[in-house]
Design an enzyme around this catalytic site. Structure first.
Site, PDB file in Angstrom:
ATOM      1  N   GLN A  85      -2.176   2.972  10.992  1.00 14.40           N
ATOM      2  CA  GLN A  85      -0.972   3.075  10.229  1.00 14.40           C
ATOM      3  C   GLN A  85       0.100   3.380  11.131  1.00 14.40           C
ATOM      4  OE1 GLN A  85      -3.624   4.593   9.026  1.00 14.40           O
ATOM      5  NE2 GLN A  85      -4.188   4.240   7.016  1.00 14.40           N
TER       6      GLN A  85
ATOM      7  N   ASN B 243      -4.379  15.169   3.410  1.00 15.75           N
ATOM      8  CA  ASN B 243      -3.460  14.000   4.162  1.00 15.75           C
ATOM      9  C   ASN B 243      -4.378  13.184   5.089  1.00 15.75           C
ATOM     10  OD1 ASN B 243      -0.944  12.703   4.446  1.00 15.75           O
ATOM     11  ND2 ASN B 243      -0.627  13.411   6.564  1.00 15.75           N
ATOM     12  N   LYS B 244      -3.774  12.255   5.582  1.00 19.05           N
ATOM     13  CA  LYS B 244      -4.746  11.433   6.460  1.00 19.05           C
ATOM     14  C   LYS B 244      -5.474  11.944   7.549  1.00 19.05           C
ATOM     15  CE  LYS B 244      -4.430   7.813   5.900  1.00 19.05           C
ATOM     16  NZ  LYS B 244      -4.819   7.274   4.863  1.00 19.05           N
TER      17      LYS B 244
ATOM     18  N   ASP C 297      -1.113  13.708   0.413  1.00 15.59           N
ATOM     19  CA  ASP C 297      -1.714  12.854  -0.854  1.00 15.59           C
ATOM     20  C   ASP C 297      -1.738  13.973  -2.057  1.00 15.59           C
ATOM     21  OD1 ASP C 297      -2.831  11.547   1.588  1.00 15.59           O
ATOM     22  OD2 ASP C 297      -2.739  10.195   0.061  1.00 15.59           O
TER      23      ASP C 297
ATOM     24  N   ARG D 232       0.755  -1.102   0.041  1.00  8.99           N
ATOM     25  CA  ARG D 232       0.014   0.101   0.087  1.00  8.99           C
ATOM     26  C   ARG D 232       0.909   1.249  -0.204  1.00  8.99           C
ATOM     27  NH1 ARG D 232       2.584   1.714   4.055  1.00  8.99           N
ATOM     28  NH2 ARG D 232       0.911   3.311   4.661  1.00  8.99           N
ATOM     29  N   GLY D 233       0.318   2.205  -0.201  1.00 12.09           N
ATOM     30  CA  GLY D 233       1.091   3.382  -0.356  1.00 12.09           C
ATOM     31  C   GLY D 233       1.100   3.960  -1.924  1.00 12.09           C
ATOM     32  N   ALA D 234       0.946   5.038  -2.249  1.00  9.89           N
ATOM     33  CA  ALA D 234       0.669   5.409  -3.635  1.00  9.89           C
ATOM     34  C   ALA D 234       2.096   5.064  -4.492  1.00  9.89           C
ATOM     35  CB  ALA D 234       0.161   6.746  -3.723  1.00  9.89           C
TER      36      ALA D 234
END
Lengths: 335, 335
Positions: free
Chosen positions: A189, A240-241, A230, A57-59
């Site tokens: 996370q 962001n998150k 992001d 995961r993670g772009a």
């Protein structure tokens, strides 16, 4: 990133291409932090599964998986567009997937050797993160205590990370640092991935409930905040998150510099401000159920925004591979 | 508080004295939110167990348990000081325990009937909360959306609650309100208890990760914040569950009024400011383990402050049984 397996220290990427077996190999992030397991994808369908099932995961890491997967498919004699369609469908909102596939398509058109092309693509990601680390490390002084939110680490970006890159470089430079790790509800996370990365790297840290970050900012125990992002807009507003916005507001109330680390590809100047960024609301289970156990009355209504938007005014500077830019200096960046 | 058991609606306290059986009866808060069970304490040792094992929690409710427990012991012919010693040792930091025992000691000295004295003590708690509700309700307008943190509800205070009291009264007055409930990591009192109380009461609400509160404040979906407090100082600085400070800072950044609801007994003017309030750091398990499952690498260092201090400047007003006081109006309160 440093990984300690059975007492042996290794320097490892989050995923890589095994030239001997033509497998795409992943640190299986579904098993972290309790078990370190390797997932070997023998063909493109296994790579597609790995992306879909969040082995990776993670772009940027997802982009790397797509590049390696396309290279593997070429080596194994598959048809490019057939495989591209399957890989592209794994996480339909991940732009990095399409970007990686496009890169591979163009490389094939130029007659490049597939694994060489994928290697070039992924080394580009790693190189940008390394430079983010080098540009950000001077902001971290010996003895500083840093807050981070979510996981913007090597697991998400193949190596170094974005927010974690300056900490890794500062640590390697011999600076003594301490990292407060927000657990980052609802998906945890921070607790699962960032705490694991820092432990492997040997960087001093403590896990905290997200609620505790403000307390340590107020009591003077946090000198610096660094998060990933992001998407950054022309005004410096960034997504962001969920929870990032709160940390930024409380950081400013306590005169603590707040930095955002991200590659240039994250900056989208076609968007003028944060109000244009749509916020995805995810399902209730992430909030209601933790590790398989329900924490609230059955049927409790939930709201679960995945991201929030932080106005650019709260950002001291963006740490990129091309330098450190305050929000009002973004227009000076070269595109 | 309203409780729906097997489809039947009841008006119930968090604990009460059963005159027929001379039992102290508790809603078993250990079982919430998934099961509604009643715990019946047949004697003082069962009452002591109920306090110690957190069948009941929340300072005023613990005080009520001590008062009922002492009354029961008197009815059952025990020696006051022997039982008092055992009850006082159950939660040695809970001042309400000692206060309740003192009240009962003085009542016995005056020759009062034990259950009458305990009833008077507990009705005093409930009456103060009801008045907090009545004084706070006018601050809540029809259609307002309110954020609350932790559980400052009827379960903690026998009935009404402190932060939840104005919401209960506003709801009974027919105002349409909506409550955002912070889950309140690490112990999740919001998810487990506040969500349960609001559900029983029929008040519209949504559970959110603590991280999401700031997002909804920024996007204009929260009109008002109301929390409880454990201690208020002369300057208006107050201690409350970890995370309260962050919400207060973000509320002010968004011009959202922040109210603190508490009985007068919570105000301690012998303390000048929040810097004199010691912050208890609790063990790592609360953060590391959720409902029996570990969420972080084994051995991860943790910091776990139970409370934080919010400066009085962030408080619009304190809602008490004697009225609503802004921080700079605290000195006008009668003591």
């Amino acid at each position: 990133m440093k990984v300690v397996v059975d007492g042996e220290e290794k320097d490892m990427w989050a995923l890589w291409y095994d030239d001997d077996t033509d497998e795409v190999v992943f640190i299986d992030q579904r098993k972290l932090p309790h078990r370190f397991e390797i997932y070997r994808a023998k063909d493109y369908s296994a790579v597609a599964f790995a992306i879909k099932d969040m082995v990776v995961r993670g772009a940027p890491a997802i982009g790397a998986a797509a590049a390696f997967g396309m290279a593997q498919a070429m080596v194994q004699g598959r048809k490019f567009e057939e495989v591209a369609k399957i890989i592209a469908a794994t996480r339909p909102t991940a732009n990095d997937l399409f970007f990686a596939i496009d890169f591979m398509r163009q490389s094939m058109a130029k007659g490049k050797e597939p694994t060489t092309a994928a290697d070039e693509f992924v080394r580009g990601i790693v190189d940008r993160c390394r430079r983010i680390g080098e540009n950000g490390a001077p902001l971290i002084e010996d003895g500083m205590r840093i807050l981070t939110h979510c996981n913007a680490g090597a697991l998400a970006t193949v190596d170094y990370g974005t927010a974690l890159a300056p900490m890794r470089v500062a640590h390697k430079q011999g600076k003594k640092i301490f990292v407060f790790v927000d657990e980052t509800r609802p998906r945890l996370q921070g607790a699962k991935l960032t705490a694991w990365e820092l432990r492997m790297e040997g960087i001093d840290h403590a896990l905290i409930a997200d609620n505790a970050a403000g307390h340590y900012m107020r009591t003077g125990e946090i000198d610096l905040v660094i998060t990933g992002t992001d998407r950054v807009t022309a005004s410096g507003d960034f997504a962001n998150k969920i929870g990032t916005y709160e940390k930024a507001v409380v950081a400013r109330a306590n005169d603590i510099p707040f930095y955002v680390a991200a590659p240039i590809s994250t900056f989208d100047f076609s968007i003028k401000s944060g109000s244009e960024i749509p916020i995805e609301e995810r399902g209730p289970e992430e909030v209601l159920v933790v590790e398989g156990n329900s924490i609230a009355p059955e049927g409790t209504p939930v709201r679960n925004p995945a991201f929030d938007v932080t106005p650019g005014e709260y950002v001291k500077a963006f740490i990129t591979e091309d330098g450190v830019f305050p929000p009002d200096g973004l227009k000076k960046m070269e595109w």
